[in-house]
Design an enzyme around this catalytic site. Structure first.
Site, mmCIF file in Angstrom:
data_model
loop_
_atom_site.group_PDB
_atom_site.id
_atom_site.type_symbol
_atom_site.label_atom_id
_atom_site.label_comp_id
_atom_site.label_asym_id
_atom_site.label_seq_id
_atom_site.Cartn_x
_atom_site.Cartn_y
_atom_site.Cartn_z
ATOM 1 N N GLY A 140 -47.087 15.036 -163.743
ATOM 2 C CA GLY A 140 -48.176 15.554 -164.556
ATOM 3 C C GLY A 140 -47.922 16.927 -165.141
ATOM 4 O O GLY A 140 -48.529 17.308 -166.155
ATOM 5 N N LEU A 242 -57.981 20.834 -171.855
ATOM 6 C CA LEU A 242 -57.755 21.396 -170.514
ATOM 7 C C LEU A 242 -58.187 22.860 -170.460
ATOM 8 O O LEU A 242 -58.692 23.320 -169.432
ATOM 9 C CB LEU A 242 -56.283 21.240 -170.117
ATOM 10 N N MET A 340 -63.026 30.256 -138.605
ATOM 11 C CA MET A 340 -64.025 31.062 -137.875
ATOM 12 C C MET A 340 -65.105 30.191 -137.230
ATOM 13 O O MET A 340 -65.851 30.677 -136.379
ATOM 14 C CB MET A 340 -64.677 32.091 -138.818
ATOM 15 N N GLY A 343 -63.891 24.950 -133.238
ATOM 16 C CA GLY A 343 -63.853 23.480 -133.238
ATOM 17 C C GLY A 343 -64.877 22.889 -134.182
ATOM 18 O O GLY A 343 -64.622 21.859 -134.830
ATOM 19 N N GLU A 366 -55.387 19.838 -163.287
ATOM 20 C CA GLU A 366 -55.526 20.674 -164.500
ATOM 21 C C GLU A 366 -54.530 21.827 -164.484
ATOM 22 O O GLU A 366 -54.844 22.959 -164.834
ATOM 23 C CB GLU A 366 -56.950 21.197 -164.624
HETATM 24 C C1 LIG Z 1 -58.125 14.329 -157.418
HETATM 25 C C2 LIG Z 1 -57.351 14.457 -158.700
HETATM 26 C C3 LIG Z 1 -57.974 14.205 -159.918
HETATM 27 C C4 LIG Z 1 -57.249 14.289 -161.114
HETATM 28 N N1 LIG Z 1 -57.870 13.979 -162.320
HETATM 29 C C5 LIG Z 1 -57.096 13.877 -163.457
HETATM 30 C C6 LIG Z 1 -57.679 13.401 -164.682
HETATM 31 O O1 LIG Z 1 -58.885 13.123 -164.769
HETATM 32 N N2 LIG Z 1 -56.867 13.250 -165.766
HETATM 33 C C7 LIG Z 1 -55.538 13.548 -165.735
HETATM 34 O O2 LIG Z 1 -54.864 13.369 -166.747
HETATM 35 N N3 LIG Z 1 -54.963 14.033 -164.590
HETATM 36 C C8 LIG Z 1 -55.721 14.192 -163.450
HETATM 37 N N4 LIG Z 1 -55.147 14.634 -162.279
HETATM 38 C C9 LIG Z 1 -53.711 14.899 -162.254
HETATM 39 C C10 LIG Z 1 -53.332 16.350 -162.104
HETATM 40 O O3 LIG Z 1 -53.619 17.065 -163.264
HETATM 41 C C11 LIG Z 1 -51.852 16.395 -161.686
HETATM 42 O O4 LIG Z 1 -51.792 15.931 -160.349
HETATM 43 C C12 LIG Z 1 -51.240 17.764 -161.810
HETATM 44 O O5 LIG Z 1 -51.133 18.161 -163.148
HETATM 45 C C13 LIG Z 1 -49.836 17.816 -161.175
HETATM 46 O O6 LIG Z 1 -49.059 16.765 -161.603
HETATM 47 P P1 LIG Z 1 -48.307 15.865 -160.528
HETATM 48 O O7 LIG Z 1 -49.274 15.444 -159.500
HETATM 49 O O8 LIG Z 1 -47.578 14.788 -161.228
HETATM 50 O O9 LIG Z 1 -47.272 16.864 -159.829
HETATM 51 P P2 LIG Z 1 -45.829 17.262 -160.405
HETATM 52 O O10 LIG Z 1 -45.928 17.609 -161.842
HETATM 53 O O11 LIG Z 1 -44.859 16.203 -159.992
HETATM 54 O O12 LIG Z 1 -45.514 18.606 -159.580
HETATM 55 C C14 LIG Z 1 -45.014 18.584 -158.233
HETATM 56 C C15 LIG Z 1 -44.790 20.023 -157.771
HETATM 57 O O13 LIG Z 1 -43.788 20.629 -158.569
HETATM 58 C C16 LIG Z 1 -44.240 21.896 -159.041
HETATM 59 N N5 LIG Z 1 -43.605 22.169 -160.336
HETATM 60 C C17 LIG Z 1 -43.700 21.418 -161.459
HETATM 61 N N6 LIG Z 1 -42.964 21.964 -162.447
HETATM 62 C C18 LIG Z 1 -42.405 23.101 -161.935
HETATM 63 C C19 LIG Z 1 -41.530 24.105 -162.470
HETATM 64 N N7 LIG Z 1 -41.090 24.082 -163.735
HETATM 65 N N8 LIG Z 1 -41.156 25.120 -161.644
HETATM 66 C C20 LIG Z 1 -41.597 25.163 -160.357
HETATM 67 N N9 LIG Z 1 -42.404 24.239 -159.804
HETATM 68 C C21 LIG Z 1 -42.799 23.221 -160.592
HETATM 69 C C22 LIG Z 1 -45.747 21.731 -159.137
HETATM 70 O O14 LIG Z 1 -46.391 23.003 -159.122
HETATM 71 C C23 LIG Z 1 -46.021 20.909 -157.893
HETATM 72 O O15 LIG Z 1 -46.108 21.757 -156.770
HETATM 73 C C24 LIG Z 1 -55.870 14.640 -161.081
HETATM 74 C C25 LIG Z 1 -55.277 14.938 -159.842
HETATM 75 C C26 LIG Z 1 -55.996 14.852 -158.670
HETATM 76 C C27 LIG Z 1 -55.305 15.147 -157.370
#
Ligand SMILES: Cc1cc2nc3c(=O)[nH]c(=O)nc-3n(C[C@H](O)[C@H](O)[C@H](O)COP(=O)(O)OP(=O)(O)OC[C@H]3O[C@@H](n4cnc5c(N)ncnc54)[C@H](O)[C@@H]3O)c2cc1C
Length: 386
Positions: A140, A242, A340, A343, A366
């Site tokens: 994402g 966003l 704080m 349990g 986001e």
């Molecule tokens: C409950 C929930 C609801 C959501 N709702 C929506 C929604 O309605 N619509 C939608 O489109 N998305 C939605 N999302 C998706 C969300 O926006 C993504 O999960 C988020 O953008 C991260 O993408 P990913 O999970 O694929 O993680 P990844 O992109 O795979 O990232 C994995 C890790 O790598 C790190 N990382 C990535 N790139 C770099 C870099 N260049 N340098 C260093 N570190 C990096 C990230 O910070 C993260 O820690 C939702 C997610 C959740 C959990």
């Protein structure tokens, strides 16, 4: 004159009368309709859909948009709404964020007149629910690399691909889907009834359990040209949505932190250990004071951000900084409040663990914390490192 522990710098006095009224009416809704049921909903992994008509009746869906049945309130009011809703639960605020900023906003900003007439009034009334499909299973943080694509076929488009982690997916009547085309990324309004479109709920979540999260699948979905957003091509389409939603999140998480601190101020007063109330200990007061300090700085940040937004000078990097700072603040406050409580902190009887678990999603979705830090780094150095 004693200070309000949840508003040490009297942010309330900086609000206009209309903004105060908005905050009070949403606070009442949360107290009466959300708090009595939300703990059970979280346990049952259930979004309280019965609240949607109440949110709509208060005019909270699409609240800052003008026309088409929307209230046209200012950005600070939208922020206060998010704050009060998230004092209840991040799942409720997420529903309103997605409906308003990720679905109604793009139709309002980039849609044709027919699309606005067709969807916005019904969405404001809560009769049509939207979801926003940007994130894909392979990553994402890098949406430019999306695989979901649409190809022209006669006067229609044929859409193929998959989206993951989509809030509201299974309860949505329409999805704003961002897909790669020969012209660049375009936005498609995909209706639930279109053949080849399906949604599967993601179960077993430990976070945002009172919110629906889904995977979306598009298997040769035929989308008419009338359902393509004509006003935007490229990544700036989804990114601008966003920015709106992240702005609301920066306010929302303050509410979650306030809920935790409020409960801890009570708890540490009544819990007696070593012959005196817990809040008589320096170590406890230091922790409570630190939470109040961090909530106060987050409030000031968001209020200034709101005033900048209302003056039309908002820069997305400012939103990144606020989302990063305030989510980190709220998550740290919730975790420490959980601790704080001892349990009791792992019990659903108390709010911090629910907020803490929710905030693990809020700090990730986001744009993860890292992505927002890198956005600020890019602003400072002029060098994009991601
Ligand atoms: C409950 C929930 C609801 C959501 N709702 C929506 C929604 O309605 N619509 C939608 O489109 N998305 C939605 N999302 C998706 C969300 O926006 C993504 O999960 C988020 O953008 C991260 O993408 P990913 O999970 O694929 O993680 P990844 O992109 O795979 O990232 C994995 C890790 O790598 C790190 N990382 C990535 N790139 C770099 C870099 N260049 N340098 C260093 N570190 C990096 C990230 O910070 C993260 O820690 C939702 C997610 C959740 C959990």
């Amino acid at each position: 004159m004693s200070l309000n522990p949840l508003d040490l710098f009297d942010i309330r006095s900086q609000l206009g009368e209309d903004e105060q009224l908005v905050q009070d009416s949403v606070a009442r809704l949360v107290d009466e309709k959300v708090l009595p049921v939300i703990g059970r909903c979280f346990e049952e992994h259930r979004f309280p859909r019965e609240i949607v008509p109440e949110l709509a009746a208060l005019g909270l869906l699409g609240v800052y948009l003008r026309g088409y049945g929307c209230a046209g309130l200012n950005a600070v009011s939208y922020g206060l709404i998010c704050q009060e809703l998230e004092r209840g639960d991040s799942g409720i605020r997420s529903f309103v964020s997605v409906q308003t900023s990720l679905c109604m906003y793009p139709i309002h900003a980039y849609g044709s007149e027919e699309q606005k007439q067709k969807y916005l009034p019904a969405m404001a009334r809560g009769e049509l629910i939207g979801c926003f499909g940007l994130t894909e299973p392979h990553g994402g943080s890098d949406p430019a690399n999306m695989k979901t694509h649409a190809k022209r076929r006669g006067g229609d488009w044929v859409l193929n691909g998959a989206k993951m982690w989509i809030t509201n997916g299974n309860i949505a009547d329409l999805a704003i889907v961002w897909a790669m085309t020969e012209e660049g990324i375009r936005g498609f309004i995909v209706e639930k009834s279109m053949a080849g479109f399906s949604a599967t709920e993601i179960e077993h979540k430990f976070s945002l359990r009172a919110s629906v999260t889904s995977s979306l699948f598009f298997d040769n979905v035929v989308v008419p040209e009338a359902n393509v957003l004509p006003g935007v091509v490229g990544l700036k389409g989804p990114l601008s949505c966003l920015t709106q939603a992240r702005y609301g999140i920066s306010w929302g998480v303050i509410g979650a932190a306030q809920a935790c601190l409020a409960q801890l101020l009570d708890y540490t007063k009544s819990r007696v250990l070593f012959g005196r109330p817990l809040d008589n200990n320096q170590a406890i007061q230091l922790r409570l004071a630190d939470h109040a300090r961090r909530i106060t700085t987050a409030q000031l940040l968001s209020l200034q951000l709101g005033r900048i937004k209302d003056s039309g000078r908002l820069n997305p990097t400012q939103v990144s900084l606020a989302k990063w700072n305030n989510c980190r603040m709220a998550l740290d406050v919730a975790r420490d409040c959980r601790d704080m409580l001892g349990g009791a902190g792992i019990s659903a009887e108390y709010v911090p663990i629910r907020h803490m678990l929710n905030l693990e999603s809020v700090i990730t979705y986001e744009g993860t914390e890292t992505i927002h830090q890198l956005t600020v780094g890019r602003e400072l150095t002029g060098v994009g490192s991601f």
